[in-house]
Design a protein around this motif. Structure first.
Motif, PDB file in Angstrom:
ATOM      1  N   SER A 258    -106.391 -84.190  12.682  1.00 27.92           N
ATOM      2  CA  SER A 258    -105.136 -83.806  13.369  1.00 27.92           C
ATOM      3  C   SER A 258    -105.346 -82.623  14.235  1.00 27.92           C
ATOM      4  O   SER A 258    -106.744 -81.906  13.482  1.00 27.92           O
ATOM      5  CB  SER A 258    -103.747 -83.822  12.753  1.00 27.92           C
ATOM      6  OG  SER A 258    -103.901 -82.435  11.898  1.00 27.92           O
ATOM      7  N   SER A 259    -105.420 -82.326  15.523  1.00 29.44           N
ATOM      8  CA  SER A 259    -105.270 -80.690  15.965  1.00 29.44           C
ATOM      9  C   SER A 259    -104.275 -80.137  15.345  1.00 29.44           C
ATOM     10  O   SER A 259    -103.490 -79.101  14.679  1.00 29.44           O
ATOM     11  CB  SER A 259    -104.921 -80.947  17.305  1.00 29.44           C
ATOM     12  OG  SER A 259    -103.719 -81.467  17.241  1.00 29.44           O
ATOM     13  N   ALA A 260    -105.095 -78.023  15.551  1.00 31.78           N
ATOM     14  CA  ALA A 260    -104.545 -77.310  15.067  1.00 31.78           C
ATOM     15  C   ALA A 260    -104.790 -76.191  16.168  1.00 31.78           C
ATOM     16  O   ALA A 260    -105.916 -76.453  16.585  1.00 31.78           O
ATOM     17  CB  ALA A 260    -105.015 -76.553  13.122  1.00 31.78           C
ATOM     18  N   ASP A 271    -108.611 -73.666  19.500  1.00 28.12           N
ATOM     19  CA  ASP A 271    -108.900 -74.964  19.197  1.00 28.12           C
ATOM     20  C   ASP A 271    -109.471 -75.134  17.955  1.00 28.12           C
ATOM     21  O   ASP A 271    -110.504 -75.004  18.042  1.00 28.12           O
ATOM     22  CB  ASP A 271    -108.543 -76.390  20.042  1.00 28.12           C
ATOM     23  CG  ASP A 271    -107.882 -75.912  21.022  1.00 28.12           C
ATOM     24  OD1 ASP A 271    -106.180 -75.767  21.058  1.00 28.12           O
ATOM     25  OD2 ASP A 271    -108.129 -76.692  22.350  1.00 28.12           O
ATOM     26  N   PHE A 272    -108.743 -76.164  16.976  1.00 24.97           N
ATOM     27  CA  PHE A 272    -109.485 -76.960  15.445  1.00 24.97           C
ATOM     28  C   PHE A 272    -108.662 -78.083  14.894  1.00 24.97           C
ATOM     29  O   PHE A 272    -107.935 -78.469  15.780  1.00 24.97           O
ATOM     30  CB  PHE A 272    -109.020 -75.504  14.095  1.00 24.97           C
ATOM     31  CG  PHE A 272    -109.118 -74.236  14.409  1.00 24.97           C
ATOM     32  CD1 PHE A 272    -110.452 -73.823  14.254  1.00 24.97           C
ATOM     33  CD2 PHE A 272    -108.285 -73.070  14.898  1.00 24.97           C
ATOM     34  CE1 PHE A 272    -111.276 -72.947  14.053  1.00 24.97           C
ATOM     35  CE2 PHE A 272    -108.768 -72.381  15.389  1.00 24.97           C
ATOM     36  CZ  PHE A 272    -110.376 -71.512  14.882  1.00 24.97           C
ATOM     37  N   ILE A 273    -109.651 -79.009  14.547  1.00 22.04           N
ATOM     38  CA  ILE A 273    -109.888 -80.044  13.762  1.00 22.04           C
ATOM     39  C   ILE A 273    -109.123 -80.063  12.755  1.00 22.04           C
ATOM     40  O   ILE A 273    -110.244 -79.433  11.280  1.00 22.04           O
ATOM     41  CB  ILE A 273    -110.578 -81.060  14.528  1.00 22.04           C
ATOM     42  CG1 ILE A 273    -110.642 -80.997  15.894  1.00 22.04           C
ATOM     43  CG2 ILE A 273    -110.325 -82.821  13.569  1.00 22.04           C
ATOM     44  CD1 ILE A 273    -109.107 -81.594  16.144  1.00 22.04           C
ATOM     45  N   ASN A 274    -108.427 -80.272  12.208  1.00 18.46           N
ATOM     46  CA  ASN A 274    -107.923 -80.537  10.336  1.00 18.46           C
ATOM     47  C   ASN A 274    -108.491 -81.867  10.143  1.00 18.46           C
ATOM     48  O   ASN A 274    -108.712 -83.113  10.838  1.00 18.46           O
ATOM     49  CB  ASN A 274    -106.561 -80.334  10.102  1.00 18.46           C
ATOM     50  CG  ASN A 274    -106.220 -79.078  10.375  1.00 18.46           C
ATOM     51  OD1 ASN A 274    -107.107 -78.205   9.558  1.00 18.46           O
ATOM     52  ND2 ASN A 274    -105.006 -79.066  10.524  1.00 18.46           N
ATOM     53  N   SER A 275    -109.204 -82.302   9.085  1.00 22.37           N
ATOM     54  CA  SER A 275    -109.782 -83.377   8.236  1.00 22.37           C
ATOM     55  C   SER A 275    -110.063 -83.520   6.872  1.00 22.37           C
ATOM     56  O   SER A 275    -109.614 -83.002   6.345  1.00 22.37           O
ATOM     57  CB  SER A 275    -111.203 -83.642   9.068  1.00 22.37           C
ATOM     58  OG  SER A 275    -111.870 -85.333   8.641  1.00 22.37           O
ATOM     59  N   ILE A 319    -111.864 -77.962  11.624  1.00 21.35           N
ATOM     60  CA  ILE A 319    -113.859 -77.638  12.292  1.00 21.35           C
ATOM     61  C   ILE A 319    -112.864 -77.010  13.402  1.00 21.35           C
ATOM     62  O   ILE A 319    -112.211 -77.363  13.726  1.00 21.35           O
ATOM     63  CB  ILE A 319    -114.155 -78.813  12.337  1.00 21.35           C
ATOM     64  CG1 ILE A 319    -114.755 -79.789  10.737  1.00 21.35           C
ATOM     65  CG2 ILE A 319    -115.709 -79.016  13.374  1.00 21.35           C
ATOM     66  CD1 ILE A 319    -114.682 -80.948  11.223  1.00 21.35           C
ATOM     67  N   ASP A 320    -113.888 -76.745  14.360  1.00 15.89           N
ATOM     68  CA  ASP A 320    -113.348 -75.317  15.557  1.00 15.89           C
ATOM     69  C   ASP A 320    -113.907 -75.980  16.620  1.00 15.89           C
ATOM     70  O   ASP A 320    -114.507 -77.134  16.421  1.00 15.89           O
ATOM     71  CB  ASP A 320    -114.054 -74.013  15.169  1.00 15.89           C
ATOM     72  CG  ASP A 320    -115.833 -73.663  14.729  1.00 15.89           C
ATOM     73  OD1 ASP A 320    -115.919 -75.120  15.376  1.00 15.89           O
ATOM     74  OD2 ASP A 320    -116.076 -72.337  14.969  1.00 15.89           O
ATOM     75  N   SER A 321    -113.432 -75.357  17.675  1.00 16.80           N
ATOM     76  CA  SER A 321    -114.008 -76.535  18.687  1.00 16.80           C
ATOM     77  C   SER A 321    -115.797 -76.417  19.149  1.00 16.80           C
ATOM     78  O   SER A 321    -116.022 -77.367  19.737  1.00 16.80           O
ATOM     79  CB  SER A 321    -113.583 -76.585  19.895  1.00 16.80           C
ATOM     80  OG  SER A 321    -113.781 -74.318  20.078  1.00 16.80           O
TER      81      SER A 321
END
Length: 387
Positions: A258-260, A271-275, A319-321
């Protein structure tokens, strides 16, 4: 999810259920035999020492007392209750006596007076337990058994271990009856099994939201499947309403992202991504209450406490952009899940199950940096009773 919870909780409360009936008979004081119906899964004689029967399943109940009839029971003869008057018992007024063993010497029991009675050649004779209950100069029950109901010519010492209880006296009359007649222990009220075993499988949807002080996170959604086996213990086999259960479950991997965003709404936002990826098994402990019984269906809410054990290949990453991993860990605590659900069962065999679970104690990371998770789970599945 909140709407689902309300539906699961209030559906059984708003349903109208009907217990099943057992084809039965009644012999009135004129000796006339009538076809009637008794409700299954409840005591025939209630706490007021009355019996309720039905002329048909759609009629209102008729309440009777011992003086009103001679006999009542199931057409199958698995239940027989007589009304009889015994000298110096209940001031000579009629009492209910329940047949326990059918044979040349039939054994009956009066629960209201804790009294066993033997029937031989249509004559009913009480078995007296103590001098307080026995008339003067009469024998007590072991002497009565030895003198009058001893077709196998047992010795006096053989009666030492017999006690004044259902199990002991039923065993005696089953083993010591006239050989030229069939002897049978009556099953009494129709009861359910004490233990049941079921297998289950279903669709599972997880919704998990990471919580951190520096990021605004969206839910991680993942769907998969589960398989399991569950053992039920019927607390009251007669009524069959409350069951305790223990189950073992395997869940497919929960995997999603999901996005963060940090500093949401400002010029410094990133923007970041949570995995998240993990698998787990669980032990489920709970109770289920059969609230409503229809002709073919049972509606039952349930509540359970689920202890999980995560598999070894687990990970949570941020994870960052620029595709750089800014946080990663495989140290994820075993969560605890509280479940609330509903079973709709067809003919005590096949169940549709709907279950909402709230996930607690879900943490990834270590003391210096960790992520808390708010999670919930929806399970829709089928369960089949194999025993």
């Amino acid at each position: 999810m909140n709407k689902l919870l309300l539906i699961l909780f209030f559906l059984p409360l708003t349903s109208i259920g009907q217990k099943g009936f057992v084809e039965s008979y009644l012999i009135n004081n004129k000796g006339e035999r009538q076809r009637i119906y008794l409700k299954e899964k409840e005591e025939v004689i209630n706490l007021k020492n009355q019996i309720s029967y039905y002329s048909s399943p759609n009629d209102v109940s008729i309440v009777i007392e011992p003086q009103d009839i001679r006999e009542i029971g199931y057409v199958s003869n698995e239940l027989v209750i007589k009304s009889t008057a015994l000298n110096k018992i209940n001031n000579g007024n009629p009492i209910w006596i329940r047949k326990l063993v059918h044979g040349a010497n039939s054994l009956y029991y009066s629960s209201a007076h804790n009294l066993f009675i033997v029937e031989f050649d249509n004559i009913l004779t009480p078995l007296y337990r103590t001098d307080k209950t026995a008339p003067p100069n009469s024998f007590l029950y072991k002497e009565q058994l030895y003198n009058s109901y001893n077709p196998n010519d047992l010795e006096i010492l053989d009666f030492v271990e017999i006690d004044y209880s259902k199990n002991s006296l039923i065993e005696y009359f089953l083993e010591n009856n006239l050989s030229n007649t069939a002897t049978q222990k009556l099953k009494q009220e129709k009861q359910g099994k004490r233990f049941n075993l079921a297998i289950n499988s279903g669709y599972v949807s997880h919704s998990i939201k990471p919580i951190s002080s520096d990021l605004t996170n969206k839910d991680i959604n993942s769907s998969g499947y589960k398989i399991g086996i569950k053992a039920y213990y019927n607390v009251d086999p007669l009524k069959g309403q409350l069951h305790l259960f223990a189950g073992i479950n395997y869940y497919s991997n929960v995997s999603g992202s999901s996005s963060a965003v940090s500093f949401a709404g400002s010029s410094l936002s990133r923007d970041f991504i949570n995995s998240l990826d993990f698998g787990y098994q669980s032990i489920d402990l709970g109770l289920i209450y059969n609230m409503h019984k229809f002709e073919n269906f049972t509606i039952a809410p349930h509540l359970s406490f689920e202890l999980t054990s995560l598999s070894s290949n687990n990970s949570f990453k941020v994870i960052d952009s620029d595709d750089q991993v800014v946080f990663t860990t495989d140290d994820i605590d075993n969560p605890v899940i509280i479940n609330l659900g509903l079973n709709i069962t067809y003919k005590d065999k096949l169940s549709f199950t709907a279950n909402y679970g709230k996930i607690f104690n879900f943490v990834a990371g270590e003391e210096l940096r960790d992520y808390q998770f708010n999670g919930n789970r929806l399970t829709l599945g089928l369960e089949y009773n194999i025993y």
